[in-house]
Design a protein around this motif. Structure first.
Motif, PDB file in Angstrom:
ATOM      1  N   GLU B  26      -9.185  10.605   5.368  1.00 40.18           N
ATOM      2  CA  GLU B  26      -8.180  10.462   4.636  1.00 40.18           C
ATOM      3  C   GLU B  26      -6.852  10.569   5.222  1.00 40.18           C
ATOM      4  OE1 GLU B  26      -8.708  13.228   1.846  1.00 40.18           O
ATOM      5  OE2 GLU B  26      -9.958  11.119   1.791  1.00 40.18           O
ATOM      6  N   GLY B  27      -6.429  10.474   6.952  1.00 39.48           N
ATOM      7  CA  GLY B  27      -5.104  10.002   7.318  1.00 39.48           C
ATOM      8  C   GLY B  27      -5.115   8.264   7.525  1.00 39.48           C
ATOM      9  N   ARG B  28      -5.602   7.084   6.760  1.00 37.16           N
ATOM     10  CA  ARG B  28      -5.001   6.099   7.113  1.00 37.16           C
ATOM     11  C   ARG B  28      -5.805   5.486   4.807  1.00 37.16           C
ATOM     12  NH1 ARG B  28      -3.814   7.768  11.031  1.00 37.16           N
ATOM     13  NH2 ARG B  28      -4.200   7.529  12.809  1.00 37.16           N
ATOM     14  N   LEU B  29      -4.630   4.386   4.973  1.00 34.85           N
ATOM     15  CA  LEU B  29      -4.537   3.894   3.443  1.00 34.85           C
ATOM     16  C   LEU B  29      -4.432   1.923   3.526  1.00 34.85           C
ATOM     17  CD1 LEU B  29      -4.992   3.552   0.761  1.00 34.85           C
ATOM     18  CD2 LEU B  29      -2.550   4.469   0.360  1.00 34.85           C
ATOM     19  N   PHE B  30      -4.900   1.475   3.917  1.00 33.74           N
ATOM     20  CA  PHE B  30      -5.038  -0.422   3.601  1.00 33.74           C
ATOM     21  C   PHE B  30      -4.915  -0.426   2.539  1.00 33.74           C
ATOM     22  CE2 PHE B  30      -6.969   1.547   7.512  1.00 33.74           C
ATOM     23  CZ  PHE B  30      -6.447   0.640   8.921  1.00 33.74           C
ATOM     24  N   LEU B  31      -4.058  -0.902   1.752  1.00 34.78           N
ATOM     25  CA  LEU B  31      -3.683  -1.967   1.069  1.00 34.78           C
ATOM     26  C   LEU B  31      -3.609  -3.687   0.788  1.00 34.78           C
ATOM     27  CD1 LEU B  31      -1.291   0.562  -1.326  1.00 34.78           C
ATOM     28  CD2 LEU B  31      -3.799  -0.499  -1.773  1.00 34.78           C
ATOM     29  N   TYR B  32      -4.134  -3.808  -0.138  1.00 35.16           N
ATOM     30  CA  TYR B  32      -3.669  -5.624  -0.181  1.00 35.16           C
ATOM     31  C   TYR B  32      -3.460  -6.109  -1.266  1.00 35.16           C
ATOM     32  CZ  TYR B  32      -7.074  -5.958   3.853  1.00 35.16           C
ATOM     33  OH  TYR B  32      -7.670  -5.784   5.068  1.00 35.16           O
ATOM     34  N   VAL B  33      -2.308  -6.885  -1.272  1.00 35.67           N
ATOM     35  CA  VAL B  33      -1.476  -6.713  -2.433  1.00 35.67           C
ATOM     36  C   VAL B  33      -0.676  -8.434  -2.613  1.00 35.67           C
ATOM     37  CG1 VAL B  33      -0.035  -4.833  -2.036  1.00 35.67           C
ATOM     38  CG2 VAL B  33       0.911  -5.960  -1.601  1.00 35.67           C
ATOM     39  N   GLU B  34      -0.607  -8.801  -4.159  1.00 38.41           N
ATOM     40  CA  GLU B  34      -0.443  -9.891  -4.143  1.00 38.41           C
ATOM     41  C   GLU B  34       1.176 -10.421  -3.466  1.00 38.41           C
ATOM     42  OE1 GLU B  34      -1.386 -12.617  -6.384  1.00 38.41           O
ATOM     43  OE2 GLU B  34      -3.009 -11.482  -7.238  1.00 38.41           O
ATOM     44  N   PRO B  35       1.617 -11.547  -2.781  1.00 39.40           N
ATOM     45  CA  PRO B  35       2.945 -11.368  -2.038  1.00 39.40           C
ATOM     46  C   PRO B  35       3.939 -10.953  -2.945  1.00 39.40           C
ATOM     47  CG  PRO B  35       1.591 -13.398  -2.106  1.00 39.40           C
ATOM     48  CD  PRO B  35       0.697 -12.795  -2.771  1.00 39.40           C
ATOM     49  N   GLN B  36       3.567 -11.606  -4.584  1.00 39.04           N
ATOM     50  CA  GLN B  36       4.822 -11.220  -5.055  1.00 39.04           C
ATOM     51  C   GLN B  36       5.414  -9.730  -5.787  1.00 39.04           C
ATOM     52  OE1 GLN B  36       2.485 -12.868  -6.756  1.00 39.04           O
ATOM     53  NE2 GLN B  36       2.128 -12.162  -8.375  1.00 39.04           N
ATOM     54  N   ALA B  37       4.343  -8.557  -5.387  1.00 42.35           N
ATOM     55  CA  ALA B  37       5.090  -7.699  -5.446  1.00 42.35           C
ATOM     56  C   ALA B  37       5.293  -6.804  -4.268  1.00 42.35           C
ATOM     57  CB  ALA B  37       2.978  -7.028  -6.301  1.00 42.35           C
ATOM     58  N   LEU B  38       4.775  -7.979  -3.241  1.00 39.18           N
ATOM     59  CA  LEU B  38       5.559  -6.821  -1.994  1.00 39.18           C
ATOM     60  C   LEU B  38       6.743  -6.292  -1.680  1.00 39.18           C
ATOM     61  CD1 LEU B  38       3.738  -6.412   1.175  1.00 39.18           C
ATOM     62  CD2 LEU B  38       5.436  -8.277   1.980  1.00 39.18           C
ATOM     63  N   ARG B  39       7.502  -7.253  -2.103  1.00 38.99           N
ATOM     64  CA  ARG B  39       8.535  -6.207  -2.162  1.00 38.99           C
ATOM     65  C   ARG B  39       9.051  -5.260  -3.139  1.00 38.99           C
ATOM     66  NH1 ARG B  39      14.051  -8.228  -1.411  1.00 38.99           N
ATOM     67  NH2 ARG B  39      14.996  -7.783  -3.772  1.00 38.99           N
ATOM     68  N   GLU B  40       8.838  -4.866  -4.307  1.00 39.76           N
ATOM     69  CA  GLU B  40       8.321  -3.903  -5.575  1.00 39.76           C
ATOM     70  C   GLU B  40       7.798  -3.023  -4.243  1.00 39.76           C
ATOM     71  OE1 GLU B  40      10.892  -2.926  -7.735  1.00 39.76           O
ATOM     72  OE2 GLU B  40       9.495  -1.599  -8.175  1.00 39.76           O
ATOM     73  N   MET B  41       6.744  -2.963  -4.104  1.00 33.36           N
ATOM     74  CA  MET B  41       6.293  -2.557  -3.772  1.00 33.36           C
ATOM     75  C   MET B  41       6.666  -1.650  -3.059  1.00 33.36           C
ATOM     76  SD  MET B  41       1.738  -1.641  -2.441  1.00 33.36           S
ATOM     77  CE  MET B  41       1.281  -2.163  -4.420  1.00 33.36           C
ATOM     78  N   CYS B  42       6.843  -2.061  -1.795  1.00 36.12           N
ATOM     79  CA  CYS B  42       7.775  -1.242  -0.931  1.00 36.12           C
ATOM     80  C   CYS B  42       8.606  -0.758  -0.823  1.00 36.12           C
ATOM     81  CB  CYS B  42       8.293  -3.138   0.786  1.00 36.12           C
ATOM     82  SG  CYS B  42       6.746  -3.535   1.323  1.00 36.12           S
ATOM     83  N   ARG B  43       9.379  -1.060  -1.794  1.00 38.48           N
ATOM     84  CA  ARG B  43      11.052  -0.584  -2.115  1.00 38.48           C
ATOM     85  C   ARG B  43       9.959   0.519  -3.164  1.00 38.48           C
ATOM     86  NH1 ARG B  43      13.031   1.438  -5.898  1.00 38.48           N
ATOM     87  NH2 ARG B  43      11.441   0.781  -7.132  1.00 38.48           N
ATOM     88  N   TYR B  44       9.019   0.683  -3.750  1.00 42.76           N
ATOM     89  CA  TYR B  44       8.851   2.451  -3.739  1.00 42.76           C
ATOM     90  C   TYR B  44       8.432   3.447  -3.141  1.00 42.76           C
ATOM     91  CZ  TYR B  44       5.259   4.557  -7.702  1.00 42.76           C
ATOM     92  OH  TYR B  44       5.007   5.801  -7.648  1.00 42.76           O
ATOM     93  N   ILE B  45       7.549   2.125  -2.524  1.00 45.54           N
ATOM     94  CA  ILE B  45       7.062   3.280  -1.193  1.00 45.54           C
ATOM     95  C   ILE B  45       7.840   3.784  -0.226  1.00 45.54           C
ATOM     96  CG2 ILE B  45       5.670   3.716   1.203  1.00 45.54           C
ATOM     97  CD1 ILE B  45       3.466   1.747  -0.043  1.00 45.54           C
TER      98      ILE B  45
END
Lengths: 391, 560
Positions: B26-45
């Protein structure tokens, strides 16, 4: 030119009044006005000069302050020759005040001309007036440096130099005169403080041009042979003026005698009142001997004592086998020395200027950065310096 | 909220670009994403979900997957989740979109993997060398798998100098460090000074980078690493020792016996006690208040003695192995520790009262070195830095580990974010630590000290561990691997983030306040540098060259 106004003030306030009408003349009010304005002038002029980075601008602003020093004892003199006051002690003080005013006029003429000539030599050698770009010039202009040092000591009022003799009489007049006109004590304290500021100012002038590490500009000009001691025709006037500064500093009675002779030839006005007193007794060795209770100025004795102490120190150092060491500046063990690390004129006394905004901002307005910046200053760069660490 | 809820929130927007997810607990989360989505996902988080940036990791994964890997770790402090966003990179040289313009706290992390692994962060606002030494040739990346752990590049040029920026117009450069910048450890600041006011600076550090991570994935074994990890820091070494062990235990899904968890908590708090007392002393010393410096060190000394009685060492406790601890707390030690705490509490109360009313300290520290809540968020500041700005984060409460879930304590916060607030936070946290140790001693469970480990640890598992060091959260990222050692072990010491806030803290303040401002982050740069040898008889002296030092340092130690 700046002395013409002084001449006018002296003529108007002291000689236009017939001696018989002196009783009806409110001299103490004029004395108050002139002394207070003079004190404001000397403080403001000097603090404004502190913020300047260009050699000639700095000297010009300091002239404002020096004229304040000339006018302060004139005001004190007027305040002291109040109608009906005939005690010798007061009149003596008034005479000293007037003499101080004239003496400082003479001295300022000498040392400020010298300093402007020094600034001219600097301009000739470096082709800039910007003190930030000078540094280490004593290596290349040793004779100019020695005369500039004499000029700086003179204007800062270091004992044994002529500025000290005239400032000393200014302080005598104002401090002792405060018994009769109390506000003069405040003027005296401010004048003394400003005297320290003057020393600071000329530490900046002399320190950043002749001392400190050799600047990039000086090094480049030296490498191409564009920098050398100025010629004799430029040097000779500087040496003569420096010699006069020292002569009047070591034998100030010569100056006082000159002034008294002028005063004695006065035929009318309050000048006659001042000239009534005998001239200050002078003796070659002790300089000036005041009446009992007054401080004695003996610059030759001071010079002898200083010289003897210096010899003693040198002797001890020689006998003890003291080592002389020189080292490169410590840059915390990693950085390579560069021109960017020289602490230039721009950085000196910024806090003093910052805390005194009411004395008047200089044209650029940025905390006294002084006039126009030369074209070859440090390159402009993108604003990364505050952001590249992620902040 | 838990890891599943966080995953749901992210998935709502990014489902098409998420390649794989992994929620080990419950305390850990690992996500693999497409390289082109990395920026937007990091910004969102970082912006929309308001997570805290922890660290970025670069990995040469070519021996396994033929690709490079970049991971950005975030912490959802209120929701108690640590999360790693990962993306595989193909291409040679590998390139990844930089997120530093959106997430400023990622600045150093991206420069670090650019230096060490050779992954180019495209669009980085300041892509300048950060870690590698001045003489290191360009294009050689020591953390790549095909680079030997003990090699020095043949074209290493020890005479090469670093290319520093020019100061802004009108500023003078004042060098600050590397010799004794406030404290004994080396770091170099070039301060841009205008009059007496600091307008900016450039930082050059990592002068004693010891490549411990490289040793960890090529020379040491799982149970040797805790001892090396402990030597990352001379003051909060136990933190790294525990954080590493926990990361491996989490990756391998090992359960640590309760008694071991309690002993870990006790030792970590003993370490915090001595560290905070040390800092208050040194901070006062920097301010010229040497009486309090000496009092702090006098009060601190019994803590060092009890630590030596428990572990055999004043510092460097060598506490953890994977799955447990090595030292027990016997009933005799327990009662002695109780006595030490009683004295400490009494004496420190007197100091805390004296400090709180001291106008001289306040005049030197109030409004100095201010790091406000905005800077805390942008630069990712942690620990007492954040708490002094009123940001209530503490890994002990937010991501409970060891026995912290079982004890009660307050998270001390202050307002203002200046040196004074930090001083108060550290002074008051001493009492919380005493409280925690007492609770642990009162409820110390019986049982074994180490979990039995029958099999080899599984390969290719990921572990994240955050431990609240005295200076802030220490974060360890581990990927388990072959040959009884991890495939990648990334350490993010708290000073790594806190130091990134310093330029903003010292900007537009007096240069005289630089020392206490830097000292107030409780920096930990670590020690030793080149040495100069002086022959006393002849008076001659010479400086050892890089090559000679390497020979001296490696002579008599392990050879490959």
């Amino acid at each position: 030119m700046i002395k013409t106004g002084i001449y006018g003030l002296m003529r108007s306030f002291l000689w236009l009044i017939p001696a018989e009408a002196a009783d009806a003349y409110p001299s103490e009010i004029w004395g108050l006005v002139i002394a207070v304005l003079a004190t404001a002038t000397l403080f403001i002029g000097t603090t404004q000069a502190l913020g300047q980075d260009e050699s000639k601008r700095l000297l010009a602003f300091s002239s404002i302050g020096q004229v304040g020093y000339i006018l302060l004892p004139l005001g004190a003199c007027l305040a002291l020759i109040k109608p009906g006051r005939t005690e010798d002690a007061v009149l003596l003080l008034a005479t000293i005040g007037f003499s101080a005013s004239l003496f400082h006029t003479l001295n300022h003429g000498l040392f400020k001309s010298l300093l402007f000539l020094n600034a001219g030599s600097l301009l000739y050698a470096t082709e800039t007036q910007d003190l930030n770009q000078m540094g280490g010039l004593i290596k290349y202009l040793p004779a100019t440096a020695v005369t500039a040092l004499i000029g700086a000591f003179s204007i800062a009022g270091v004992p044994m130099f002529n500025g000290f003799a005239s400032k000393w009489s200014i302080f005598i007049t104002t401090i002792l005169g405060s018994r009769y006109a109390p506000y003069l004590a405040v003027c005296a304290v401010l004048a003394m403080l400003t005297s320290v500021l003057t020393l600071a100012l000329f530490l900046k002038f002399f320190g950043t041009s002749f001392l400190s590490r050799v600047s990039r500009r000086v090094a480049e000009r030296a490498a191409t042979g564009h920098i050398a001691e100025v010629g004799w025709s430029m040097l000779a006037p500087q040496i003569v003026l420096a010699a006069l500064c020292m002569t009047l500093g070591l034998a100030p009675h010569l100056g006082f005698q000159l002034i008294h002779r002028a005063l004695a030839s006065s035929q009318q006005g309050l000048g006659v009142v001042l000239a009534k007193l005998p001239p200050l007794p002078a003796a070659g060795f002790t300089g000036i001997e005041g009446p009992a209770g007054l401080a004695v100025l003996a610059p030759l004795v001071v010079a002898l004592v200083f010289g003897a102490l210096l010899l003693l120190a040198a002797g001890i150092s020689l006998l003890g086998g003291a080592l002389r060491r020189s080292a490169e500046p410590w840059l915390c063990g990693y950085a390579v020395e560069s021109d960017q690390m020289r602490y230039g004129a721009r950085n000196l006394y910024r806090e003093v200027v910052r805390y005194l905004p009411w004395v008047g901002r200089t044209p650029t307005g940025s905390g006294g950065n002084g006039a126009v910046r030369p074209a070859e200053s440090l390159p402009q760069r993108a604003d990364t310096h505050s952001s590249h660490l992620g902040a | 909220m838990s890891a599943h809820v966080a995953l749901k929130q992210i998935a709502e927007r990014f489902t098409p670009v998420i390649q794989r997810t992994d929620v080990p607990d419950e305390g850990r989360l690992f996500l693999y994403v497409e390289p082109q989505a990395l920026r937007e996902m990091c910004r969102y988080i970082f912006r929309d979900l308001d997570a805290r940036y922890v660290v970025g990791i670069g990995l040469d994964d070519r021996p396994v997957s033929g690709k490079f890997l970049v991971a950005h770790d975030f912490a959802f402090d209120k929701e108690h989740v640590l999360c790693s966003i990962m993306t595989y990179l193909t291409g040679n040289p590998p390139r990844v979109d930089s997120i530093s313009d959106l997430v400023p706290a990622a600045n150093w992390s991206e420069r670090e993997f650019r230096d060490l692994v050779g992954i180019e962060p495209v669009g980085h606002p300041y892509p300048k060398r950060l870690i590698l030494p001045d003489g290191w040739p360009d294009g050689v990346h020591p953390l790549r798998r095909d680079y030997p752990w003990d090699a020095v590049p043949p074209d290493y040029d020890e005479n090469r100098t670093f290319d520093f920026d020019n100061p802004p117009d009108g500023c003078v450069v004042v060098p600050f460090g590397p010799f004794h910048p406030t404290l004994d450890e080396p770091a170099h600041f070039r301060l841009y000074v205008d009059g007496e006011v600091v307008r900016g600076c450039e930082y050059r550090g990592f002068m004693v980078h010891r490549a411990i991570e490289k040793l960890g994935d090529s020379v040491l074994t799982y149970n040797e690493i805790p001892m090396a990890a402990e030597r990352i820091c001379g003051i909060c070494g136990c933190v790294h020792n525990v954080a590493y062990a926990q990361a491996v235990e989490q990756a391998a899904a090992l359960t640590v016996p309760p008694r071991a968890r309690y002993i870990r908590t006790i030792m970590l708090e003993i370490e915090r006690l001595h560290s905070h007392l040390l800092w208050v002393g040194l901070g006062c010393h920097v301010l010229g208040f040497d009486t309090l410096f000496m009092q702090s060190f006098r009060i601190r000394e019994p803590i060092m003695w009890i630590a030596e009685k428990i572990s055999g060492n004043r510092k460097t406790y060598a506490l953890c192995v994977i799955g447990g601890v090595r030292w027990n707390i016997t009933p005799a030690l327990r009662s002695e520790l109780m006595g030490v705490l009683a004295t400490l509490e009494k004496e420190w109360r007197a100091v805390a009262d004296a400090v709180a009313g001291d106008r001289n300290i306040q005049k030197r520290t109030r409004g100095v070195g201010v790091a406000d809540a905005t800077l805390v968020k942008e630069a990712g500041l942690i620990g007492p830095m954040a708490r002094a700005a009123g940001v209530k984060i503490d890994a002990r409460r937010d991501h409970p580990y060891a026995a912290y879930g079982d004890v009660e304590f307050s998270v001390i916060t202050q307002q203002g974010g200046d040196v004074w607030a930090r001083l108060l936070v550290r002074t008051l946290e001493v009492f919380e630590s005493i409280k925690i140790i007492r609770q642990c001693l009162d409820h110390l469970p019986e049982g074994p000290l180490q979990a039995p480990i029958q099999d080899e640890l599984p390969v290719g598992r990921f572990g994240l561990s955050s431990v609240e060091a005295p200076r802030g959260e220490a974060h360890h990222f581990v990927i388990t691997g072959e040959n009884n050692r991890p495939r990648r072990w990334r350490v993010r010491a708290p000073t790594y983030q806190n130091l990134q806030g310093v330029p903003a803290m010292i900007k537009d303040q007096q240069i005289a306040d630089m020392t206490i401002s830097l000292a107030s982050i409780d920096p930990c740069f670590s020690c030793t540098d080149r040495m100069e040898i002086v022959d006393l008889r002849s008076g001659a002296h010479r400086v050892y060259s890089q090559e000679e030092l390497l020979k001296l340092a490696r002579g008599g130690t392990r050879t490959p």
